[in-house]
Design an enzyme around this catalytic site. Structure first.
Site, PDB file in Angstrom:
ATOM      1  N   CYS A  23       0.869  -1.177   0.000  1.00  0.00           N
ATOM      2  CA  CYS A  23       0.000   0.000   0.000  1.00  0.00           C
ATOM      3  C   CYS A  23       0.910   1.233   0.000  1.00  0.00           C
ATOM      4  O   CYS A  23       2.126   1.107   0.192  1.00  0.00           O
ATOM      5  CB  CYS A  23      -0.865  -0.014   1.245  1.00  0.00           C
ATOM      6  SG  CYS A  23       0.135  -0.015   2.740  1.00  0.00           S
ATOM      7  N   HIS A  51       4.966  -6.052   8.388  1.00  0.00           N
ATOM      8  CA  HIS A  51       4.893  -7.452   8.801  1.00  0.00           C
ATOM      9  C   HIS A  51       5.326  -8.376   7.670  1.00  0.00           C
ATOM     10  O   HIS A  51       4.528  -9.058   7.055  1.00  0.00           O
ATOM     11  CB  HIS A  51       3.465  -7.809   9.232  1.00  0.00           C
ATOM     12  CG  HIS A  51       3.118  -7.250  10.565  1.00  0.00           C
ATOM     13  ND1 HIS A  51       1.849  -6.905  10.931  1.00  0.00           N
ATOM     14  CD2 HIS A  51       3.895  -6.964  11.628  1.00  0.00           C
ATOM     15  CE1 HIS A  51       1.864  -6.442  12.167  1.00  0.00           C
ATOM     16  NE2 HIS A  51       3.086  -6.453  12.597  1.00  0.00           N
ATOM     17  N   HIS A  83       2.832   1.440  11.157  1.00  0.00           N
ATOM     18  CA  HIS A  83       1.667   1.261  12.038  1.00  0.00           C
ATOM     19  C   HIS A  83       1.544   2.351  13.084  1.00  0.00           C
ATOM     20  O   HIS A  83       0.507   2.478  13.721  1.00  0.00           O
ATOM     21  CB  HIS A  83       1.783  -0.063  12.795  1.00  0.00           C
ATOM     22  CG  HIS A  83       1.856  -1.255  11.911  1.00  0.00           C
ATOM     23  ND1 HIS A  83       3.005  -1.985  11.725  1.00  0.00           N
ATOM     24  CD2 HIS A  83       0.918  -1.840  11.161  1.00  0.00           C
ATOM     25  CE1 HIS A  83       2.765  -2.972  10.887  1.00  0.00           C
ATOM     26  NE2 HIS A  83       1.522  -2.904  10.523  1.00  0.00           N
ATOM     27  N   CYS A 105       2.227   5.890   8.857  1.00  0.00           N
ATOM     28  CA  CYS A 105       1.376   6.226   7.712  1.00  0.00           C
ATOM     29  C   CYS A 105       0.481   7.418   8.040  1.00  0.00           C
ATOM     30  O   CYS A 105      -0.034   7.522   9.159  1.00  0.00           O
ATOM     31  CB  CYS A 105       0.508   5.016   7.372  1.00  0.00           C
ATOM     32  SG  CYS A 105      -0.684   5.360   6.087  1.00  0.00           S
ATOM     33  N   GLU A 135      -0.834  -1.106  15.630  1.00  0.00           N
ATOM     34  CA  GLU A 135      -1.599   0.098  15.283  1.00  0.00           C
ATOM     35  C   GLU A 135      -2.578   0.445  16.420  1.00  0.00           C
ATOM     36  O   GLU A 135      -2.676   1.598  16.841  1.00  0.00           O
ATOM     37  CB  GLU A 135      -2.367  -0.150  13.978  1.00  0.00           C
ATOM     38  CG  GLU A 135      -3.141   1.055  13.522  1.00  0.00           C
ATOM     39  CD  GLU A 135      -4.110   0.711  12.391  1.00  0.00           C
ATOM     40  OE1 GLU A 135      -3.783  -0.114  11.525  1.00  0.00           O
ATOM     41  OE2 GLU A 135      -5.221   1.280  12.388  1.00  0.00           O
ATOM     42  N   THR A 174      -7.293   0.127  10.668  1.00  0.00           N
ATOM     43  CA  THR A 174      -7.359   0.476   9.236  1.00  0.00           C
ATOM     44  C   THR A 174      -7.483  -0.725   8.292  1.00  0.00           C
ATOM     45  O   THR A 174      -8.060  -0.608   7.221  1.00  0.00           O
ATOM     46  CB  THR A 174      -6.091   1.249   8.804  1.00  0.00           C
ATOM     47  OG1 THR A 174      -4.950   0.484   9.179  1.00  0.00           O
ATOM     48  CG2 THR A 174      -6.031   2.621   9.414  1.00  0.00           C
ATOM     49  N   CYS A 202      -8.878   1.609   5.715  1.00  0.00           N
ATOM     50  CA  CYS A 202      -7.964   2.109   4.683  1.00  0.00           C
ATOM     51  C   CYS A 202      -8.388   1.598   3.300  1.00  0.00           C
ATOM     52  O   CYS A 202      -8.626   0.407   3.129  1.00  0.00           O
ATOM     53  CB  CYS A 202      -6.554   1.638   5.002  1.00  0.00           C
ATOM     54  SG  CYS A 202      -5.409   2.074   3.724  1.00  0.00           S
ATOM     55  N   SER A 275       2.047  -5.788   2.797  1.00  0.00           N
ATOM     56  CA  SER A 275       3.432  -5.660   3.250  1.00  0.00           C
ATOM     57  C   SER A 275       4.382  -6.535   2.422  1.00  0.00           C
ATOM     58  O   SER A 275       5.508  -6.793   2.832  1.00  0.00           O
ATOM     59  CB  SER A 275       3.522  -6.015   4.738  1.00  0.00           C
ATOM     60  OG  SER A 275       2.811  -7.202   5.001  1.00  0.00           O
TER      61      SER A 275
HETATM   62  S1  SF4 Z   1      -3.309   2.743   6.718  1.00  0.00           S
HETATM   63 FE1  SF4 Z   1      -2.071   0.904   6.735  1.00  0.00          FE
HETATM   64  S2  SF4 Z   1      -2.772  -0.272   4.933  1.00  0.00           S
HETATM   65 FE2  SF4 Z   1      -3.468   1.864   4.677  1.00  0.00          FE
HETATM   66  S3  SF4 Z   1      -1.900   2.922   3.444  1.00  0.00           S
HETATM   67 FE3  SF4 Z   1      -1.441   3.236   5.631  1.00  0.00          FE
HETATM   68  S4  SF4 Z   1      -0.021   1.601   6.179  1.00  0.00           S
HETATM   69 FE4  SF4 Z   1      -1.040   0.998   4.287  1.00  0.00          FE
END
Ligand code: SF4
Length: 293
Positions: A23, A51, A83, A105, A135, A174, A202, A275
């Site tokens: 992602c 991960h 996370h 993120c 997270e 997420t 997400c 990941s």
């Molecule tokens: S929230 Fe998590 S899955 Fe979504 S873009 Fe960010 S790291 Fe990636």
């Protein structure tokens, strides 16, 4: 011309899902750590940067090792993963004189911000997710335990006296699929007087899941290989989606592929958790494509 009775062997056809793999959050985290290492930076990552064991090994080769406690950092820099971490971890790093490379993120930071705002406005917070996921630990570790609950099962939602809270705000981890927790959230809504849902799923996870579902339902696809780390919750979830419709196998890399899985297959579907680095996906595809059918 081929002799009569000689079967023509052709390579396995591999069909990738329309969306799979890294992602944006993980891609950026991966890049930030690699740039840091390329400039000679010495750091330790708190928990896996993502991960995925291959990514962790790659980081260690670059000189950025994984640790599980801030006290274990011997390098000048601590790296916080995509996370995110509890805000107090930033203070703890500062107290130890460490520089911080923060790869959290931006969507995770949005939830930290929204949760703080909801607390100030007097909401009781509910996090739908895994209490052991980093997270979720990031959101809750520093909070007064009387101000929040972490819930993932309807039985948990049914045992809490939600009427004790005037206003409740629901946040999702997420990487979850909101549909699968609809009964949990509805159980809260039936018992609490005012419930608001945060829009925190997400899109990247959902896109990978939707594409996995399409791949699994593709009549041409016989078997599906899902690539990702052993500890990756979103990879496991992709596998669960796929195996509802087709034989599906979870692998960490090309070395895990068992050719017996492909014995009766002509077309193999391929997807990967958020990941999983691109090069691992390419390696798996090469091995699959080399199998003759
Ligand atoms: S929230 Fe998590 S899955 Fe979504 S873009 Fe960010 S790291 Fe990636």
């Amino acid at each position: 011309m081929f002799a009569a009775g000689v079967a023509l062997r052709v390579p396995m056809k591999v069909k990738r899902a329309a969306k799979y793999g890294f992602c944006s959050g993980v891609r950026i985290a991966d890049l930030k750590v690699k740039r840091f290492a390329a400039k000679g930076g010495r750091g330790a990552i708190l928990g896996q940067v993502v991960h995925n064991e291959r990514v962790v090994e790659e980081m260690e080769r670059l000189g950025v090792r994984t640790i599980h406690d801030i006290a274990a950092v011997e390098e000048p820099t601590i790296v916080f993963s995509a996370h995110g971490v509890p805000p107090s971890f930033h203070d703890a790093a500062k107290d130890r004189g460490l520089d911080v490379l923060d790869t959290t993120c931006k969507f995770v930071y949005d939830i930290h911000r929204e949760a703080n705002k909801a607390l100030v406005e007097g909401y009781h917070l509910v996090f739908i997710g895994d209490p052991k996921h980093r997270e979720v630990i990031g959101y809750t570790h520093d909070l007064d335990p009387s101000r929040y609950h972490i819930v993932s099962k309807i039985t948990e939602a049914e045992t809490i006296d939600w009427s004790a809270y005037e206003r409740v705000m629901v946040f999702y981890q997420t990487t979850l699929n909101a549909d699968e927790f609809e009964d949990v959230v509805q159980a809260i809504e039936r018992r609490a007087s005012r419930v608001q849902r945060g829009d925190t799923i997400c899109y990247a996870t959902k896109e990978n899941q939707d594409a996995a579902r399409v791949l699994a339902e593709d009549p041409e696809v016989d078997v599906i290989i899902v690539i990702g780390g052993k500890k990756s919750a979103n990879t496991k979830h992709l596998w669960e989606i796929c195996r509802e419709a087709k034989p599906a196998y979870l692998v960490q890399g090309a070395e895990d592929i068992d050719r017996a899985w492909l014995a009766d297959a002509s077309v193999v579907g391929l997807t990967a958790g958020s990941s999983t680095p691109d090069y691992v996906i390419d390696e798996v595809e090469q091995v699959l494509a080399a199998v003759e059918r």
